[in-house]
Structure formats: structure tokens, C-alpha cells
Design an enzyme around this catalytic site. Structure first.
Site, PDB file in Angstrom:
ATOM      1  CD  GLU B  50     -80.595  53.107  83.917  1.00  0.00           C
ATOM      2  OE1 GLU B  50     -80.853  51.940  84.295  1.00  0.00           O
ATOM      3  OE2 GLU B  50     -80.297  53.386  82.734  1.00  0.00           O
ATOM      4  CG  PHE B 112     -85.306  53.844  70.533  1.00  0.00           C
ATOM      5  CD1 PHE B 112     -85.653  52.528  70.786  1.00  0.00           C
ATOM      6  CD2 PHE B 112     -84.048  54.291  70.911  1.00  0.00           C
ATOM      7  CE1 PHE B 112     -84.761  51.657  71.407  1.00  0.00           C
ATOM      8  CE2 PHE B 112     -83.150  53.431  71.537  1.00  0.00           C
ATOM      9  CZ  PHE B 112     -83.508  52.119  71.776  1.00  0.00           C
ATOM     10  CD  GLN B 113     -83.289  53.950  75.046  1.00  0.00           C
ATOM     11  OE1 GLN B 113     -82.611  54.959  75.001  1.00  0.00           O
ATOM     12  NE2 GLN B 113     -82.841  52.805  75.535  1.00  0.00           N
ATOM     13  CE  LYS B 162     -78.994  62.838  71.276  1.00  0.00           C
ATOM     14  NZ  LYS B 162     -78.722  61.535  70.677  1.00  0.00           N
ATOM     15  CG  MET B 478     -90.532  41.168 107.904  1.00  0.00           C
ATOM     16  SD  MET B 478     -90.406  40.958 109.700  1.00  0.00           S
ATOM     17  CE  MET B 478     -89.325  42.326 110.129  1.00  0.00           C
TER      18      MET B 478
END
Lengths: 163, 568
Positions: B50, B112-113, B162, B478
Site C-alpha cells: 500500500e 479484525f483489521q 464496509k 548520506m
């Protein structure tokens, strides 16, 4: 320097956390913060007491304005204004103390709003300074509990913060 | 006809003219993916992580003038996206992120999630919304696009539970938005503009310092006209490169920590500074106290009032859209009886020429070992300065910024504010999709590329013929440079060991891999790579391990306290 900032914001879930999150993320001080809906239920009025250099206060003002849900911001301390705070103090009040406590409450124009055989609950409004003075005026060892709302502020006369 | 929340979401994207959605499916966005599947106007680009979805949408937005769109699921989908969102926020990139959320009835139950998406993203978005009523999806998405693009742009997140995406309601897309608490500045105060013109015309040692705001406002045409009309020197920030043509004689190069000597000295010793869409950040002015030791008048044009006098006190603020303000400035200048006096600033130009004579970007080339700067110079030549260049973060980013001369805006795509390693490859995907026929190169290092290397798979799936220019010095360069300068050569964890065979890795993903080890092979290899128009070519340049980025203004130092390569 101490500043008292007043703002109007959309009365929406999460709006308060946007303001408090801004203060913590950018390291600004919050001495107190009060918030409640106004006569227009879609708007909340918030009073924030903060402190900082002129540069910091300018940034606080700008950053608050930048929040999408903030409708209007005013630094009340830039002009004539009033501020009031409510305090509830529960004290141990037995024997001779009961009379003394009643007398002090009257002097400070407070009122006793709850009484039990061992305690008084005193209600006091005024500036933060006045509330501090009251706490200093009574015997500290008698204080059982102190609840303060933090300051609410409003401009004097024609100074109005409105949509 | 009633539509589901998911269908409405997709219809909204269609109404906004969204070409591509970069995303990754999951439980909470299944209805939305179902609605995507049922149409073919909005195309979906399936990334492999993502973070890359958001970076790709970001690259798409930076290289066009459009709002990038990403779609992720709840929980880990969102937390993975946060790095990308914060990257876009720091650089003010217009973007809409749609995230799925657990059903409204499960919110707060540690479902969940489930994560508090609005809470987690609050400090790194311009604004965010949790939609709790299907009837509000359309108006919320409309607002999200408007907020993302107007004023100072930024990412806006819309969190859709949802069950909301599955409920039905009538669809109508609002034609306009009115947010009573949001009125971004547009036009400037003409009095301020008049004062600015007077200050500019009276300047003896003027400097124009232009940042990313010029790119975001599509104002490089106006900036270029103004700089030429005034005859003043112009510098760009890292974010502003391409805002003024780098090959122009009035351009003094990038300023800041790794800016040119002449840009930094000019910035320090000018008497009138015109700052355009820039924010005086710590990598640009270094030590503010040191900067303030020299007296100068500062005019600051910015759309965001909070950018003004944040780090550096400004004398003349002009709040407004940079393009509009520059238009007003130009009109005022054209109408003014006084004209810019080139004689008056001739001694200043002579001084700048002397500073230029230091040749601060010079480096010692080699026949034996590839110098990273040399690769960028050759990249510039082979692409004739006309490629879109994305970069990751580190030494290679600075070399790309220093040695690729950007003449056009939106060609230089990098994470300036947040400094996000892993940005370059996914951002390049977004750029290539937006400009299918253009040369798109990702300049990267062997450290950065491994932070989002999985996207080589996305590139294969969507046949994105990127050119990956990896400057491989087997160090986090760097970090190593700072350790050499400030930590007594103790290279704690900055060595990249156990590197993969990048050629084989590229081939494993179905691409072309090349390893280039000799300076003489650099140019032919680049030519061959860019000749492969249909293929992604992963170029592993084995470069000098010890090369450092110069000039360098150390953290906490002033702009005139610069270290040049010759000083060491």
C-alpha cells in the site's frame, strides 16, 4: 505571555482532537481548554488558554485557522475581554470550621451547593486569579477535592466572535 | 435508481475524471472493488504494497496537475499507506485516499483489521472524513477532491465503513462545494504588490528564491517572465527545481544544504529577497540566527498564511495563489514608470560571477571508477534533459538535483519534506502512467530501491518501461557521509552487505538488468537502456564508495559556512 484564544468550530466528532492534536504535535502549551456547543447546535465554542512568545502565538493563530473545521478564531487577550471559570471545592467542614468556611464562601461570593455532616461543596466563579485566592485563603489541609473548568472568555462590548 | 455506497464511490471518481486508482484490495473494500470491476472508465493499478499505491498516486499527481487517487483496505492497508500519505502531506501534493473501514457496528470493538484510521492519519492529512451515512458519500468525496486541490494542496482521506459501502441510496453528484469554514486565499492585496514592486526596483543586491509552490501553482511561466524582466538572479529549492529553467544564465542553481556556493552566498548577502512559494525550511536557510545576521528586506508570496514568518521574519507578506500574485506583480511592473535598473545591480552580478567562479559543483572524474555525478551528467545528455526524473532519498537524490538541469516544471519528482526512501520506484510508475510516451527514470541507490523493490512486479504487470538508474556504492551514502564528517568515521550500520545480484533480480521479475562497472560503459549503456522503449531496464552502476555530496552546509551552520569539495 498568557493568551486566551477563542474559536468557533464545526460541532463534529473529532473536531476537538484536531485542535488538541495540533497543540501537542507542534509543542504549544495548553493551560486550559473548554468546549461546548453554542446556541447554534452546528457550532462549538472553544476557549484555549495558552502561553508563548509573540511568534508562537501568531503561529497558533494561523495554524488554528488552517484547520478545516475551524470557522473563526480570535485572540481575546488582544483587546478588552472577560473571562470566567467555575470551580467546585469539597472541603472537610466539622465543628467551628463550618462557620468559617461559610463566611469565606460568602466573602468570595460563592455558594455552598452540597452539605453533609462532615463536608461542604462550594461553588465559585470568577477569574482564575480569584479562584486561586480562595484556595489560598482557606486552610489547605481541609481541601478534599478541587474541580476547575478552565476559563471561558468573551469580548467586551462590541467585540463579538460570530459566524 | 438507487446505488450502493461502493457504486457511488466509483461514480464519484468517474465524475472527477479520475483516470487511475492505485490500490490493493482487502476485506473492508471488497464492495468498492466489486463496483470497480463492473466498469472500465476508472482503471485500477494493483501495487504490491500500500505504501507504493500512495507514492504512485503521488507521482501521478506531481507530474500532472491532477489529484492522485489511492484505495486501500482497513487496518494494515491504512497503516502501510501512512508513509505515503505523510510524504504527500509534507510536499503539499493533492491526493485523495479512500480507505475501507470495518462496519460501523463493529467500530470500537477491536474488530479484525480495525484501526482508528481518522486518528492515525489526522496529523498527516490536510483533512480526513469518516463517512457514517451512505447519503454522505457523494458530498464527502466532492469535498475531498476540492480540499485536496484548492488552497495549499494536500492529501485528504475518506474512510468508508464496509456496511456503508453496501447500503443503497439515490446518487447525485454535487456540482459545487461550500465549506463555510474554508476560504483559501486567491488574489493578493494590490497595495502589498505595489510595495513589493517598489522594494524590488530599489534593490541593489536582489535575489529571487522560488520553491515548490511555483510548481504546484503552475506558475513557472510567470516566474520566468518576472525574473527575466527584473534581470535578477534566481535560485530554486529542491522542491522548486524546474520552476525556473536551470540552463538559463540568471539561474544560480539550487540553494540550501547541498546548494551551489553562488546560490547560498547570494541568499545570505542579498538586500532584497523575493521568496515565492517557499517556506524557509531548515534544509534551505540552515541556522536562522546566522541567516538573520545580515540585514535584508524579505517579500514572501505564499498561499498558506502559516508559512509566513514561521522560521524567518518577513517584511512584506503577500498571501495568495502564487500564479495570481505573480500575474499582479507583472502587471504592476509593466505599468510602472520606473524600470529595473540593470546598471544598479551590475556590481551584484559581478559578485555572483565571482562566487560562480568557485565552480562549487566540480568533481574529480576518473577513468577507473564510476563517479555518481558522471552518471547523472550522462543521463542528462542521453535524455537531452527532457526526461521525468524521480528519485529516492540520499546522496543520489542530491546528485540528481545538482547535475540534471531541469528546464521544465513537474519533471523532477522527489520526496523533499519527509525524505522517504522507497518513494522513487512507485512514484515513477505513476509518472509513467500519466505520460506513457515519455522517458521516465528513477534515480536511486541500493539502499532506497530495496524499500519498495516489490513494485518491479507491478511494473511488469502494467508494462511500465521505466529506467532505473541505481547508483550502487554499497553504503547508505548520506548516512556514511555524515558519519565520516560528524561521527569520527565510525560507519555504524551504514554498509550494505549481502546485496542481491540486481541484474538477476530484474530478470527474475521479467525485466532487463544491466551492471555497469567502467566509466567508459556509462554512456553506451544508458543509450542502450533508453533505446529499449518497451522494457524496464534496471541499471546497476557500481560507483565510487567514498564520494561525498558537495557543497555542504552542515546542520546548524549558516549558508555562508559551506564546505566545498576543495576544502577537504
Amino acid at each position: 505571555m498568557r493568551h486566551i484564544i477563542s474559536l468557533l468550530m464545526e460541532n463534529e466528532a473529532g473536531a476537538l482532537s484536531r485542535v488538541s492534536g495540533l497543540f501537542s504535535a507542534r509543542g504549544y502549551n495548553i493551560e486550559s481548554l473548554t468546549v461546548a456547543p453554542t446556541e447554534d447546535a452546528t457550532l462549538s465554542r472553544m476557549t484555549i488558554v495558552t502561553s508563548g512568545s509573540d511568534e508562537v502565538i501568531e503561529q497558533i493563530y494561523k495554524q488554528l485557522n488552517k484547520l478545516i473545521e475551524v470557522v473563526a478564531v480570535m485572540d481575546l487577550s488582544e483587546g478588552e475581554h472577560l473571562e470566567r471559570e467555575l470551580m467546585l471545592v469539597k472541603v472537610r467542614a466539622v465543628g467551628a470550621v463550618r462557620e468559617e468556611m461559610k463566611r469565606m464562601t460568602d466573602i468570595f461570593r460563592g455558594c455552598i451547593i452540597d452539605v453533609s455532616d462532615k463536608t461542604y461543596t462550594i461553588q465559585l466563579t470568577g477569574t482564575g486569579h480569584k479562584l486561586e485566592s480562595f484556595l489560598q485563603a482557606i486552610d489547605r489541609s481541609l481541601i478534599l477535592e478541587t474541580v476547575r473548568t478552565g476559563a471561558s472568555g468573551i469580548g467586551r462590548g462590541d467585540r463579538i466572535l460570530k459566524l | 435508481m438507487e446505488l450502493t455506497g461502493a457504486e457511488i464511490t466509483i461514480r464519484c471518481l468517474q465524475e472527477e475524471g479520475t483516470e487511475y486508482v492505485f490500490g490493493y484490495p482487502g476485506g473492508a473494500v471488497l464492495h468498492i472493488y466489486d463496483a470497480l470491476f463492473a466498469q472500465n472508465q476508472v482503471k485500477h493499478i494493483l501495487v504490491r504494497h500500500e505504501q507504493a499505491a500512495v507514492h504512485a498516486a503521488d507521482g501521478y499527481a506531481r507530474s500532472t496537475d491532477k489529484v492522485g487517487v489511492a484505495l486501500v483496505t482497513s487496518g494494515p492497508g491504512v497503516t502501510n499507506a501512512v508513509t505515503g500519505i505523510a510524504t504527500a502531506y509534507m510536499d503539499s501534493i493533492p491526493m485523495v485516499i479512500i480507505s475501507g473501514q470495518v462496519p460501523t457496528y463493529a467500530i470500537g470493538e477491536d474488530a479484525f483489521q480495525e484501526v482508528d484510521t481518522v486518528g492515525i492519519t489526522r496529523p498527516c492529512v490536510k483533512h480526513n472524513f469518516l463517512v457514517k451515512d451512505v447519503k454522505e458519500i457523494a458530498s464527502t468525496i466532492k469535498k475531498a477532491f476540492y480540499l485536496a486541490k484548492s488552497g495549499r494542496p494536500g492529501p485528504v482521506l475518506v474512510d468508508i465503513p464496509k456496511d456503508i459501502s453496501n447500503q443503497k441510496t439515490e446518487f447525485s453528484y454535487p456540482s459545487s462545494v461550500n465549506i463555510r469554514s474554508y476560504h483559501p486565499a486567491q488574489h493578493s492585496d494590490l497595495e502589498q504588490v505595489k510595495c513589493a514592486v517598489q522594494l524590488l526596483l530599489a534593490a541593489k543586491r536582489p535575489m529571487i528564491y522560488a520553491g515548490g509552490g511555483v510548481i504546484l501553482a503552475d506558475a513557472s511561466k510567470q516566474l520566468t517572465e518576472l525574473v527575466r524582466l527584473l534581470g535578477f538572479p534566481c535560485t530554486n529549492t529542491l522542491m522548486g527545481l524546474g520552476g525556473y529553467p536551470a540552463t538559463d544564465k540568471q539561474f544560480v542553481g539550487m540553494l540550501g544544504m547541498h546548494g551551489t556556493y553562488e546560490a547560498n552566498m547570494g541568499m545570505q548577502y542579498c538586500d532584497v529577497l523575493l521568496a515565492v512559494g517557499a517556506r524557509f525550511d531548515d534544509r534551505v536557510v540552515g541556522n536562522v540566527k546566522h541567516f538573520n545576521q545580515e540585514k535584508r528586506k524579505i517579500i514572501h508570496i505564499d498561499i498558506d498564511p502559516s508559512s509566513i514568518s514561521k522560521r524567518v521574519k518577513v517584511d512584506l507578506p503577500i498571501v495568495g495563489d502564487v500564479a495570481h500574485v505573480l500575474d499582479d506583480l507583472l502587471a504592476e511592473l509593466h505599468g510602472s514608470k520606473e524600470k529595473p535598473d540593470q546598471q544598479a545591480i551590475a556590481p551584484w552580478w559581478a559578485q555572483i560571477k565571482e562566487w560562480r567562479g568557485k565552480n562549487s559543483l566540480v568533481y574529480k572524474n576518473s577513468d577507473e571508477i564510476i563517479k555518481p555525478q558522471f552518471v547523472i551528467e550522462k543521463l542528462y545528455e542521453v535524455t537531452q534533459g527532457d526526461a521525468f526524473i524521480t528519485s529516492d532519498v540520499g546522496q543520489h537524490q542530491m546528485w540528481a538535483a545538482q547535475y540534471y538541469k531541469f528546464d521544465k516544471p513537474r519533471r523532477w519528482i522527489n520526496s523533499g519534506g519527509l525524505g522517504t526512501m522507497g518513494f522513487g520506484l512507485p512514484a515513477a510508475m505513476g509518472v509513467q502512467l500519466a505520460h506513457p510516451d515519455a522517458h521516465v527514470a528513477c534515480v536511486t541507490g541500493e539502499g532506497s530501491i530495496q524499500m519498495c523493490i516489490q513494485e518491479l512486479s507491478t511494473c511488469k504487470q502494467f508494462q511500465l518501461p521505466l529506467k532505473i538508474i541505481m547508483l550502487n556504492n554499497r553504503y547508505l551514502g548520506m548516512v556514511r557521509q555524515w558519519q565520516q564528517f560528524f561521527h569520527g568515521n565510525r560507519y555504524a550500520e551504514s554498509y550494505m552487505d549481502a546485496l542481491p545480484d540486481f541484474v538477476k533480480l530484474a530478470e527474475a521479475y521479467g525485466h532487463v538488468g544491466m551492471r555497469i562497472e567502467k566509466p567508459s560503459d556509462v554512456e553506451p549503456a544508458l543509450k542502450e537502456a533508453f533505446g529499449r522503449k518497451q522494457q524496464l531496464v534496471f541499471m546497476d552502476f557500481i560507483t565510487d564508495q567514498t564520494e561525498n555530496v558537495f557543497p555542504m552546509v552542515q546542520g546548524g551552520k549558516g549558508l555562508s559556512e559551506v564546505i566545498l569539495a576543495e576544502d577537504l
